[in-house]
Design an enzyme around this catalytic site. Structure first.
Site, PDB file in Angstrom:
ATOM      1  N   TYR A   1      -6.170  38.092  15.651  1.00  0.00           N
ATOM      2  CA  TYR A   1      -5.805  39.063  16.637  1.00  0.00           C
ATOM      3  C   TYR A   1      -5.426  38.268  18.078  1.00  0.00           C
ATOM      4  O   TYR A   1      -5.080  38.973  18.986  1.00  0.00           O
ATOM      5  CB  TYR A   1      -6.672  40.058  16.802  1.00  0.00           C
ATOM      6  CG  TYR A   1      -7.028  40.830  15.632  1.00  0.00           C
ATOM      7  CD1 TYR A   1      -6.237  41.752  15.124  1.00  0.00           C
ATOM      8  CD2 TYR A   1      -8.329  40.704  14.846  1.00  0.00           C
ATOM      9  CE1 TYR A   1      -6.444  42.309  13.995  1.00  0.00           C
ATOM     10  CE2 TYR A   1      -8.693  41.500  13.778  1.00  0.00           C
ATOM     11  CZ  TYR A   1      -7.687  42.228  13.222  1.00  0.00           C
ATOM     12  OH  TYR A   1      -7.747  43.030  12.244  1.00  0.00           O
TER      13      TYR A   1
ATOM     14  N   ASP B   1     -17.385  40.538   8.850  1.00  0.00           N
ATOM     15  CA  ASP B   1     -17.177  39.754   7.844  1.00  0.00           C
ATOM     16  C   ASP B   1     -17.713  38.222   8.264  1.00  0.00           C
ATOM     17  O   ASP B   1     -18.287  37.284   7.607  1.00  0.00           O
ATOM     18  CB  ASP B   1     -16.019  39.569   7.232  1.00  0.00           C
ATOM     19  CG  ASP B   1     -15.740  40.783   6.052  1.00  0.00           C
ATOM     20  OD1 ASP B   1     -16.862  40.792   5.413  1.00  0.00           O
ATOM     21  OD2 ASP B   1     -14.672  40.741   5.569  1.00  0.00           O
TER      22      ASP B   1
ATOM     23  N   HIS C   1      -3.958  32.805   9.991  1.00  0.00           N
ATOM     24  CA  HIS C   1      -3.648  34.243   9.749  1.00  0.00           C
ATOM     25  C   HIS C   1      -3.448  35.139  10.593  1.00  0.00           C
ATOM     26  O   HIS C   1      -3.980  34.907  11.933  1.00  0.00           O
ATOM     27  CB  HIS C   1      -4.682  34.792   8.573  1.00  0.00           C
ATOM     28  CG  HIS C   1      -5.865  35.167   9.325  1.00  0.00           C
ATOM     29  ND1 HIS C   1      -6.334  36.548   9.739  1.00  0.00           N
ATOM     30  CD2 HIS C   1      -7.020  34.348   9.631  1.00  0.00           C
ATOM     31  CE1 HIS C   1      -7.499  36.609  10.031  1.00  0.00           C
ATOM     32  NE2 HIS C   1      -7.804  35.295  10.534  1.00  0.00           N
TER      33      HIS C   1
ATOM     34  N   TYR D   1      -4.652  50.250  13.593  1.00  0.00           N
ATOM     35  CA  TYR D   1      -5.829  50.342  14.420  1.00  0.00           C
ATOM     36  C   TYR D   1      -6.106  49.157  15.391  1.00  0.00           C
ATOM     37  O   TYR D   1      -7.043  49.722  16.310  1.00  0.00           O
ATOM     38  CB  TYR D   1      -7.082  50.551  13.520  1.00  0.00           C
ATOM     39  CG  TYR D   1      -7.828  49.293  13.172  1.00  0.00           C
ATOM     40  CD1 TYR D   1      -7.677  48.389  12.370  1.00  0.00           C
ATOM     41  CD2 TYR D   1      -9.132  49.191  13.729  1.00  0.00           C
ATOM     42  CE1 TYR D   1      -8.226  47.181  12.150  1.00  0.00           C
ATOM     43  CE2 TYR D   1      -9.841  48.095  13.449  1.00  0.00           C
ATOM     44  CZ  TYR D   1      -9.400  47.034  12.601  1.00  0.00           C
ATOM     45  OH  TYR D   1     -10.139  45.903  12.483  1.00  0.00           O
ATOM     46  N   ARG D   2      -5.562  48.204  15.188  1.00  0.00           N
ATOM     47  CA  ARG D   2      -5.973  47.118  16.247  1.00  0.00           C
ATOM     48  C   ARG D   2      -4.790  46.224  15.896  1.00  0.00           C
ATOM     49  O   ARG D   2      -4.292  45.995  14.783  1.00  0.00           O
ATOM     50  CB  ARG D   2      -7.288  46.513  15.751  1.00  0.00           C
ATOM     51  CG  ARG D   2      -7.744  45.339  16.323  1.00  0.00           C
ATOM     52  CD  ARG D   2      -9.165  45.049  15.631  1.00  0.00           C
ATOM     53  NE  ARG D   2      -9.671  43.928  16.224  1.00  0.00           N
ATOM     54  CZ  ARG D   2     -10.760  43.306  15.544  1.00  0.00           C
ATOM     55  NH1 ARG D   2     -11.173  43.768  14.437  1.00  0.00           N
ATOM     56  NH2 ARG D   2     -11.351  42.420  16.065  1.00  0.00           N
TER      57      ARG D   2
HETATM   58  P1  FAD Z   1     -13.538  38.047  21.723  1.00  0.00           P
HETATM   59  O1  FAD Z   1     -12.605  37.172  21.006  1.00  0.00           O
HETATM   60  O2  FAD Z   1     -14.457  37.633  22.849  1.00  0.00           O
HETATM   61  O3  FAD Z   1     -12.970  39.305  22.047  1.00  0.00           O
HETATM   62  C1  FAD Z   1     -11.993  40.005  21.529  1.00  0.00           C
HETATM   63  C2  FAD Z   1     -11.001  40.663  22.357  1.00  0.00           C
HETATM   64  O4  FAD Z   1     -11.712  41.883  23.205  1.00  0.00           O
HETATM   65  C3  FAD Z   1     -10.647  39.682  23.792  1.00  0.00           C
HETATM   66  O5  FAD Z   1      -9.625  39.153  23.405  1.00  0.00           O
HETATM   67  C4  FAD Z   1     -10.551  40.534  25.057  1.00  0.00           C
HETATM   68  O6  FAD Z   1      -9.258  40.863  25.009  1.00  0.00           O
HETATM   69  C5  FAD Z   1     -11.640  41.746  24.603  1.00  0.00           C
HETATM   70  N1  FAD Z   1     -12.769  41.359  25.237  1.00  0.00           N
HETATM   71  C6  FAD Z   1     -13.696  40.522  24.938  1.00  0.00           C
HETATM   72  N2  FAD Z   1     -14.862  40.823  25.378  1.00  0.00           N
HETATM   73  C7  FAD Z   1     -14.770  41.656  26.736  1.00  0.00           C
HETATM   74  C8  FAD Z   1     -15.253  41.979  27.572  1.00  0.00           C
HETATM   75  N3  FAD Z   1     -16.553  41.628  27.923  1.00  0.00           N
HETATM   76  N4  FAD Z   1     -14.720  42.801  28.521  1.00  0.00           N
HETATM   77  C9  FAD Z   1     -13.485  43.433  28.348  1.00  0.00           C
HETATM   78  N5  FAD Z   1     -12.825  42.969  27.262  1.00  0.00           N
HETATM   79  C10 FAD Z   1     -13.409  41.962  26.485  1.00  0.00           C
HETATM   80  N6  FAD Z   1     -13.196  41.761  12.657  1.00  0.00           N
HETATM   81  C11 FAD Z   1     -13.710  42.669  12.287  1.00  0.00           C
HETATM   82  O7  FAD Z   1     -13.894  43.414  13.127  1.00  0.00           O
HETATM   83  N7  FAD Z   1     -14.274  42.846  11.113  1.00  0.00           N
HETATM   84  C12 FAD Z   1     -13.911  41.945  10.205  1.00  0.00           C
HETATM   85  O8  FAD Z   1     -14.485  42.049   8.992  1.00  0.00           O
HETATM   86  C13 FAD Z   1     -13.556  40.915  10.198  1.00  0.00           C
HETATM   87  N8  FAD Z   1     -13.342  39.736   9.188  1.00  0.00           N
HETATM   88  C14 FAD Z   1     -12.660  38.553   9.704  1.00  0.00           C
HETATM   89  C15 FAD Z   1     -12.349  37.518   8.838  1.00  0.00           C
HETATM   90  C16 FAD Z   1     -11.855  36.427   8.934  1.00  0.00           C
HETATM   91  C17 FAD Z   1     -11.761  35.406   7.801  1.00  0.00           C
HETATM   92  C18 FAD Z   1     -11.251  36.247  10.291  1.00  0.00           C
HETATM   93  C19 FAD Z   1     -10.589  34.847  10.512  1.00  0.00           C
HETATM   94  C20 FAD Z   1     -11.583  37.223  11.367  1.00  0.00           C
HETATM   95  C21 FAD Z   1     -12.138  38.451  11.000  1.00  0.00           C
HETATM   96  N9  FAD Z   1     -12.149  39.369  12.172  1.00  0.00           N
HETATM   97  C22 FAD Z   1     -12.721  40.564  11.673  1.00  0.00           C
HETATM   98  C23 FAD Z   1     -11.618  39.198  13.325  1.00  0.00           C
HETATM   99  C24 FAD Z   1     -12.594  38.646  14.342  1.00  0.00           C
HETATM  100  O9  FAD Z   1     -13.029  37.311  13.997  1.00  0.00           O
HETATM  101  C25 FAD Z   1     -13.737  39.415  14.870  1.00  0.00           C
HETATM  102  O10 FAD Z   1     -13.423  40.558  15.287  1.00  0.00           O
HETATM  103  C26 FAD Z   1     -14.491  38.640  16.185  1.00  0.00           C
HETATM  104  O11 FAD Z   1     -15.860  39.425  16.153  1.00  0.00           O
HETATM  105  C27 FAD Z   1     -13.883  38.860  17.392  1.00  0.00           C
HETATM  106  O12 FAD Z   1     -13.934  37.890  18.059  1.00  0.00           O
HETATM  107  P2  FAD Z   1     -15.013  37.791  19.258  1.00  0.00           P
HETATM  108  O13 FAD Z   1     -16.130  38.614  18.754  1.00  0.00           O
HETATM  109  O14 FAD Z   1     -15.554  36.395  19.673  1.00  0.00           O
HETATM  110  O15 FAD Z   1     -14.357  38.653  20.407  1.00  0.00           O
END
Ligand code: FAD
Length: 544
Positions: A106, A167, A406, A487-488
């Site tokens: 994303y 995941d 991806h 959805y995202r």
């Molecule tokens: P961040 O990268 O920190 O945040 C995501 C975005 O939210 C940021 O870019 C920013 O715009 C906003 N944000 C973050 N923090 C704040 C804040 N404090 N205030 C305001 N805005 C903010 N995702 C799922 O949901 N479900 C899954 O099952 C899943 N499976 C995955 C499987 C694989 C193999 C991969 C590679 C990815 C997957 N993901 C999945 C996507 C992703 O890895 C996760 O959603 C992950 O938790 C998001 O990264 P993060 O938690 O570090 O969020």
């Protein structure tokens, strides 16, 4: 020079002179301490999941220099976040908050506007502020990962409480939740399960939502709404505030659990299966966000490169896929359903019997006996995740191509055979057109399902990147024409997808823009995120 040795000039955000910008950064460095501001002048290193960059998207689908930060700052408190916001307003510099930056698929850690200053909240603001074993709640800062929360609960011996993890467990509880991510226990809808936020607004004020607004309250994490308009919604998938604390509800240990797996022989089984799944899911006989996966992705989940099975161009032919799957639990079948039953044995057996009699209505349906599966089989990763135990095995399918990266296409639909078939056909046709392997996985929520299609590509191959992006863009438009929306999404697709939510001549975007302009008059906070551009940027060609 090789990429790793190349020196880079720091990127400067548009609208400010280089010298003025560097001077402004020096001022912020002075305020926060030298160690808490880094200029992004080093080679862009992609690293890997555990050591990912915070300056850019390690899985970029554009040229690597397109969406990069100019600098990264590390606040240590809500007050320091306020200081950074005040600084950004003073100099009109775009800032982009991340919690941990593992938003892979994303946009990773990348900002939407090139040259933004990234606020990496998680590095120093990483405390679990409360775990309440009686209310089954917790309060966390942005740097708390699913692993960290799980381990803290285990360390305290609170066996009666579960967390819910996506995941991959290395992401931030806050980051994932504000982006409306999902996990796989009955508490999988993270946004629905959060309770209470602390938010720094783009003008620097701090608010606490829900009961957090009442001084001395003891219900911030137990009653999400408080009094008056429910403001939390505008802080998810937006650019209206920086979340510095969030409450989360925790699931009671159900007293036992049991994963199950069924496989179904034919692609055409999809429609009747959805008709079976819908009533079972809505009545909670199927209790978690369960997955119906195509055999193609099950093969990739073993972590082997595509060339192990096929070296030709275009999508791997169906016969090759089935031959490859013959030694896996999916065997010669096409669909694999992964689910879990919760509760003590006598409760589980009742639900599992109902599921069994319904799933068996599909001719040739096969129930897999978990005791026959080796410990490294993908099934056991699903088992851990659905039991709230963080895992990272899901990453394996990224190895499908060299330099694997991806992006996802994830439209939402009701749990219906006709909708599933329409989306499946649409995705398959576009993947064939662009010569991309098609990996559909239907993730069944309560009354809807997300079709998650992961496109894996070689991030060092410009031609494959272009094909992946063109395929995604076409699927988004095709889906919108049929009435489906995502959805995202990835940063690169945000404008396009926001544009598909166009009812009333774009009424919802006008509403969002009005809120944006009111809350963020200087347009400094994450301009363009989710397609919402502040006035200063609108109509100036920023959309893509
Ligand atoms: P961040 O990268 O920190 O945040 C995501 C975005 O939210 C940021 O870019 C920013 O715009 C906003 N944000 C973050 N923090 C704040 C804040 N404090 N205030 C305001 N805005 C903010 N995702 C799922 O949901 N479900 C899954 O099952 C899943 N499976 C995955 C499987 C694989 C193999 C991969 C590679 C990815 C997957 N993901 C999945 C996507 C992703 O890895 C996760 O959603 C992950 O938790 C998001 O990264 P993060 O938690 O570090 O969020």
């Amino acid at each position: 020079k090789p990429r790793a040795e190349r020196q880079r000039l720091p990127v400067v955000p548009q609208g400010i002179e280089r010298d003025a910008f560097l001077q402004a950064l020096a001022e912020l460095k002075e305020e926060l301490g030298a160690e808490n501001l880094e200029i992004n002048d080093k080679p862009l290193t992609d690293g890997w999941y555990m050591e990912h960059p915070n300056t850019h998207d390690m899985m970029t689908i554009l040229h690597e220099e397109e969406l990069v930060a100019s600098a990264v700052v590390y606040p240590g408190s809500t007050e320091e976040v306020q200081q950074i916001v005040a600084w950004a307003n003073k100099h009109k510099i775009p800032i982009f908050p991340i919690s941990m930056g593992r938003n892979l698929g994303y946009g990773g850690a990348a900002p939407r506007v090139r040259g933004s200053v990234t606020i990496d909240l998680g590095k120093r603001m990483n405390k679990i502020l409360d775990i309440n074993p009686e209310d089954f709640t917790c309060l966390v800062e942005p740097g708390v990962s699913f692993y960290a929360l799980y381990e803290a609960i285990q360390a305290k011996g609170y066996d009666h409480m579960w967390i819910d993890s996506p995941d991959l467990g290395g992401g931030s509880v806050i980051g994932n939740t504000v982006d409306r991510g999902v996990g796989y226990t009955p508490y999988g809808d993270h946004w629905a399960c959060h309770a209470g936020l602390e938010v720094v607004l783009p003008t620097g004020e701090v608010i606490r939502t829900g009961m957090g607004a009442l001084p001395g309250n003891n219900t911030w994490q137990t009653f999400p709404y408080g009094f008056g308009p429910y403001s939390d919604g505008i802080f998810s998938q937006s650019n209206f505030g920086i979340v510095t604390k969030m409450g989360m509800t925790l699931m009671p240990n159900p007293g036992g659990y049991e994963s199950f797996m069924y496989t179904f022989p034919n692609e055409e089984d999809l429609a009747p299966l959805m008709e079976i799944i819908r009533p079972l899911r809505i009545s909670n006989i199927l209790e978690n966000v369960a997955q119906l996966r195509h055999v193609s992705q099950s093969i990739a989940a073993r972590g082997l490169p595509r060339t192990t099975f096929y070296t030709g161009a275009g999508p791997v032919p169906s016969s090759v896929l089935h031959a490859a799957a013959s030694s896996s639990p999916v065997g010669d079948h096409t669909w694999a359903y992964y689910g879990m039953a919760y509760g003590p044995a006598h409760i589980r057996s009742h639900k599992l019997a109902l599921v069994n009699s319904e799933f068996r209505k599909i001719p040739g349906a096969r129930k897999i006996d978990p005791s026959t599966l080796p410990p490294d089989e993908y099934f056991w990763s699903r088992d851990r995740v659905a039991a709230g135990i963080p895992d990272i095995q899901e990453l394996r399918w990224v190895n499908w191509t060299p330099n694997g990266a991806h992006v996802a296409f994830s439209p939402v639909s009701p749990i219906r055979g006709t909708d599933a078939t329409a989306l499946f056909k649409l995705g398959k046709a576009r993947h064939e057109q662009y010569g991309i392997d098609f990996w559909p996985a239907f993730c069944v929520g309560l009354r809807e399902m997300h079709l998650i299609v992961e496109i894996v590509f070689d991030r060092h191959d410009p031609e494959r990147k272009e094909a992946a992006l063109a395929c995604l863009r076409d699927m988004v438009d095709d889906a919108a024409r049929l009435g489906y929306g995502e959805y995202r999404t990835h940063l690169v697709l945000m404008d396009q997808i926001a544009g598909t939510y166009s009812w009333g001549d774009g009424a919802i975007m006008r509403f969002n823009e009005r809120i944006k302009d009111a809350l963020d008059p200087n347009g400094i906070l994450a301009p363009g995120r989710c397609g919402i551009w502040p006035r200063r940027y609108r109509g100036r060609g920023w959309e893509m």
